[in-house]
Design a protein around this motif. Structure first.
Motif, PDB file in Angstrom:
ATOM      1  N   ARG A  63      31.943  31.128  27.205  1.00 41.56           N
ATOM      2  CA  ARG A  63      31.240  32.183  26.481  1.00 41.56           C
ATOM      3  C   ARG A  63      31.490  33.555  27.110  1.00 41.56           C
ATOM      4  NH1 ARG A  63      24.633  32.353  25.401  1.00 41.56           N
ATOM      5  NH2 ARG A  63      24.646  34.208  24.040  1.00 41.56           N
ATOM      6  N   TYR A  64      31.618  33.543  28.442  1.00 37.53           N
ATOM      7  CA  TYR A  64      31.840  34.782  29.193  1.00 37.53           C
ATOM      8  C   TYR A  64      33.093  34.635  30.047  1.00 37.53           C
ATOM      9  CZ  TYR A  64      26.766  34.914  28.294  1.00 37.53           C
ATOM     10  OH  TYR A  64      25.512  34.847  27.717  1.00 37.53           O
ATOM     11  N   VAL A  65      33.784  35.772  30.273  1.00 38.18           N
ATOM     12  CA  VAL A  65      34.990  35.769  31.109  1.00 38.18           C
ATOM     13  C   VAL A  65      35.035  37.044  31.941  1.00 38.18           C
ATOM     14  CG1 VAL A  65      37.526  35.895  31.126  1.00 38.18           C
ATOM     15  CG2 VAL A  65      36.373  34.352  29.533  1.00 38.18           C
ATOM     16  N   VAL A  66      35.398  36.880  33.212  1.00 41.93           N
ATOM     17  CA  VAL A  66      35.825  38.021  34.028  1.00 41.93           C
ATOM     18  C   VAL A  66      37.288  37.778  34.378  1.00 41.93           C
ATOM     19  CG1 VAL A  66      35.650  39.186  36.248  1.00 41.93           C
ATOM     20  CG2 VAL A  66      33.581  38.646  34.976  1.00 41.93           C
ATOM     21  N   LEU A  67      38.144  38.737  34.020  1.00 46.91           N
ATOM     22  CA  LEU A  67      39.564  38.615  34.310  1.00 46.91           C
ATOM     23  C   LEU A  67      39.860  39.339  35.619  1.00 46.91           C
ATOM     24  CD1 LEU A  67      42.443  37.892  33.908  1.00 46.91           C
ATOM     25  CD2 LEU A  67      42.609  39.527  32.018  1.00 46.91           C
ATOM     26  N   ALA A  68      39.795  38.579  36.717  1.00 48.67           N
ATOM     27  CA  ALA A  68      40.052  39.128  38.043  1.00 48.67           C
ATOM     28  C   ALA A  68      41.380  38.652  38.609  1.00 48.67           C
ATOM     29  CB  ALA A  68      38.923  38.740  39.000  1.00 48.67           C
ATOM     30  N   ALA A  69      42.107  37.853  37.851  1.00 44.14           N
ATOM     31  CA  ALA A  69      43.393  37.327  38.309  1.00 44.14           C
ATOM     32  C   ALA A  69      44.466  38.403  38.198  1.00 44.14           C
ATOM     33  CB  ALA A  69      43.784  36.112  37.480  1.00 44.14           C
ATOM     34  N   ALA A  70      45.251  38.565  39.258  1.00 43.84           N
ATOM     35  CA  ALA A  70      46.336  39.544  39.234  1.00 43.84           C
ATOM     36  C   ALA A  70      47.236  39.329  40.437  1.00 43.84           C
ATOM     37  CB  ALA A  70      45.781  40.971  39.263  1.00 43.84           C
ATOM     38  N   LYS A  71      48.469  39.778  40.315  1.00 39.83           N
ATOM     39  CA  LYS A  71      49.358  39.856  41.472  1.00 39.83           C
ATOM     40  C   LYS A  71      49.086  41.195  42.135  1.00 39.83           C
ATOM     41  CE  LYS A  71      54.197  39.772  42.958  1.00 39.83           C
ATOM     42  NZ  LYS A  71      53.990  38.678  43.934  1.00 39.83           N
ATOM     43  N   VAL A  72      48.655  41.175  43.394  1.00 43.48           N
ATOM     44  CA  VAL A  72      48.285  42.415  44.077  1.00 43.48           C
ATOM     45  C   VAL A  72      49.002  42.515  45.417  1.00 43.48           C
ATOM     46  CG1 VAL A  72      46.025  42.521  42.979  1.00 43.48           C
ATOM     47  CG2 VAL A  72      46.263  41.341  45.159  1.00 43.48           C
TER      48      VAL A  72
END
Length: 324
Positions: A69-78
């Motif tokens: 129902r909810y999403v936080v998109l914190a995935a990334a190449k950093v």
């Protein structure tokens, strides 16, 4: 939605399924910890080995099955200046694919509330300080990390496009420089603060008399503890809605020289601090205007010296398992 069709943010349902993309990373793990503390009982996370977010079919299959129902998109190449400057194709390509796949799948499978996390490097190199949200796309980017910045700008644009085309109340948050438990302490791939912690901790233990840092030490930077960032993310999800990205920071900054001194003090290093002025400084100053965040009712609570002390303690307690 309210009667006039305008979305009104409210408390999230603690029992609903909540997917944190990138839940093992610096930001994602802090968000996960905070959500658990706040009483969320149906959290979902997948490691990169379990779900490659660059694989579009796999991402759509995951959303079809899990239906969060909810999403936080914190995935990334950093990475830091060296990594961004050396591998710009990787930072652009990987992050674009991660974002497009997750956002498209989330839209198709009915995600109600989503927060996309970017970075303050989206703003022009010479933006007026402190940097307001409307500074976006008004000037040239810092060339050492422009590929990563363009990917994050594309994410902001996709959130805004989804809001316009589909009417979904999704939002974006742009944190300043983050640090804390779970950071990358690699000598070559980390950001400035964890790199300094590792460098000075090793110097203190070995009795090294001189530690040399990159650049002149004059650039000014703002730093936010990742636990504060996690708190801000949930606060925004429950209290903010709007097309503009929201800056997340402390509203104050220090020079890299001051930062180095704080780190040296925290680890007990008493030797000389030197500077290699042949190495790049990056952006001369990067301080965010956090007025929009303050208007939404949130401010940082962990001071920089306290946050560095906590991070040094965590680094030492986890020195055998930290990302390096």
């Amino acid at each position: 939605m309210s009667e006039d069709g305008v979305f009104e943010p409210t408390a999230l349902d603690r029992s609903s399924k909540f997917y944190v993309a990138g839940h093992r990373g610096l930001v994602g793990s802090a968000i996960w910890r905070n959500l658990e503390t706040e009483g969320f009982t149906n959290l979902v996370g997948k490691t990169s080995s379990e779900l490659d977010l660059k694989d579009r079919d796999a991402v759509f299959a995951f959303f079809a099955e899990s239906k969060p129902r909810y999403v936080v998109l914190a995935a990334a190449k950093v990475g830091g200046i060296l990594a961004n400057n050396t591998y710009p194709v990787d930072f652009l390509s990987d992050n674009l694919r991660i974002q497009v796949n997750v956002l498209d799948a989330a839209r198709e499978h009915g995600v109600e509330r989503l927060l996309f996390l970017g970075s303050s490097c989206i703003y022009p190199k010479f933006a007026e300080q402190p940097i307001r949200e409307d500074s976006l796309l008004t000037g040239h980017l810092e060339p050492t990390n422009d590929a990563y910045a363009i990917a994050k700008i594309a994410g902001i644009m996709q959130i805004q496009a989804i809001r316009r085309q589909y009417g979904l109340p999704w939002i974006s948050a742009m944190p300043t420089n983050l640090y804390g438990p779970g950071d990358n302490f690699s000598p070559t791939g980390s950001h400035v603060l964890p790199a300094l912690i590792r460098r000075y901790d090793e110097a203190a233990k070995s009795g090294t008399q001189v530690v040399t840092n990159w650049g002149t030490g004059s650039p000014r930077r703002e730093f936010l503890h990742v636990d504060d960032m996690a708190s801000a993310c949930l606060h925004l999800l429950e209290n903010y809605d709007g097309p503009s990205q929201v800056n997340v920071g402390t509203g104050s900054d220090v020079t890299i020289r001051e930062l180095a001194s704080m780190v040296a003090s925290a680890v007990g290093y008493t030797g000389e601090i030197a500077w290699d002025t042949t190495k790049p400084d990056g952006t001369p100053r990067k301080l965010l205007d956090v007025s929009k965040l303050a208007d939404a009712g949130w401010s940082a609570s962990i001071g920089l010296e306290e946050g560095i002390r906590r991070t040094v303690e965590w680094f030492r307690e986890n020195s055998l398992s930290v990302r390096s």
